[in-house]
Motif scaffolding. Structure first.
Motif, PDB file in Angstrom:
ATOM      1  N   GLY A   1      84.716  96.249  20.378  1.00 17.91           N
ATOM      2  CA  GLY A   1      84.477  94.823  20.526  1.00 17.91           C
ATOM      3  C   GLY A   1      83.173  94.475  19.826  1.00 17.91           C
ATOM      4  O   GLY A   1      82.368  95.356  19.527  1.00 17.91           O
ATOM      5  N   TRP A   2      82.969  93.192  19.551  1.00 25.03           N
ATOM      6  CA  TRP A   2      81.778  92.762  18.825  1.00 25.03           C
ATOM      7  C   TRP A   2      81.203  91.508  19.458  1.00 25.03           C
ATOM      8  O   TRP A   2      81.926  90.727  20.069  1.00 25.03           O
ATOM      9  N   THR A   3      79.906  91.326  19.259  1.00 19.30           N
ATOM     10  CA  THR A   3      79.257  90.093  19.669  1.00 19.30           C
ATOM     11  C   THR A   3      78.110  89.799  18.713  1.00 19.30           C
ATOM     12  O   THR A   3      77.524  90.711  18.138  1.00 19.30           O
TER      13      THR A   3
ATOM     14  N   VAL B   1      74.373  88.466  18.340  1.00 17.96           N
ATOM     15  CA  VAL B   1      73.172  88.337  19.151  1.00 17.96           C
ATOM     16  C   VAL B   1      72.170  87.513  18.352  1.00 17.96           C
ATOM     17  O   VAL B   1      71.562  88.004  17.402  1.00 17.96           O
TER      18      VAL B   1
ATOM     19  N   GLN C   1      76.614 101.366  21.378  1.00 19.38           N
ATOM     20  CA  GLN C   1      76.353 100.057  20.774  1.00 19.38           C
ATOM     21  C   GLN C   1      75.720 100.298  19.416  1.00 19.38           C
ATOM     22  O   GLN C   1      74.735 101.015  19.306  1.00 19.38           O
TER      23      GLN C   1
ATOM     24  N   VAL D   1      75.180  91.471  14.390  1.00 15.45           N
ATOM     25  CA  VAL D   1      76.495  91.540  15.017  1.00 15.45           C
ATOM     26  C   VAL D   1      76.575  92.966  15.564  1.00 15.45           C
ATOM     27  O   VAL D   1      76.486  93.933  14.805  1.00 15.45           O
TER      28      VAL D   1
END
Length: 113
Positions: free
Chosen positions: A72-74, A76, A28, A99
């Protein structure tokens, strides 16, 4: 690229996993940051600040013997500011946070002689 201590920690983790013989590696890494500022009019302006060196860091992981398999990305959210709009049309919202990229690497095939 992550800050120096974090980059060193992640690369050490990648080396240790490779030496152990792990088939997969999951990392991550913060790849951007969302920020912005509200205004006295109640409007909002969000902007994203990308980390342009993410590919450089990932290439270091690959040089250890890994190949990027999936990403993949998210976003927060770590905070937000709101301000009332002058004309009573709601609120302006400014979100903040990183991100985060989630990267799965597969052990690279050994070169054949």
């Amino acid at each position: 690229m992550p800050a120096q201590p974090e980059a060193e920690r992640l690369l050490a983790h990648a080396r240790a996993a490779h030496e152990r013989g792990d088939a997969l590696l999951h990392l991550q890494v913060d790849v951007a940051h969302l920020g912005g500022a509200g205004s006295s009019w109640g409007s909002s302006e969000n902007h994203i600040v990308p980390d342009e060196s993410t590919g450089y860091f990932l290439s270091h992981v690959e040089s250890i013997g890994w190949r990027l398999e999936h990403a993949g990305w998210t976003f927060v959210e770590t905070g937000a500011n709101t301000s009332a709009r002058v004309w009573g049309t709601g609120e302006g919202v400014v979100n903040r946070g990183p991100v985060t990229g989630f990267f799965v690497f597969r052990r690279a095939a050994a070169p054949t002689a």
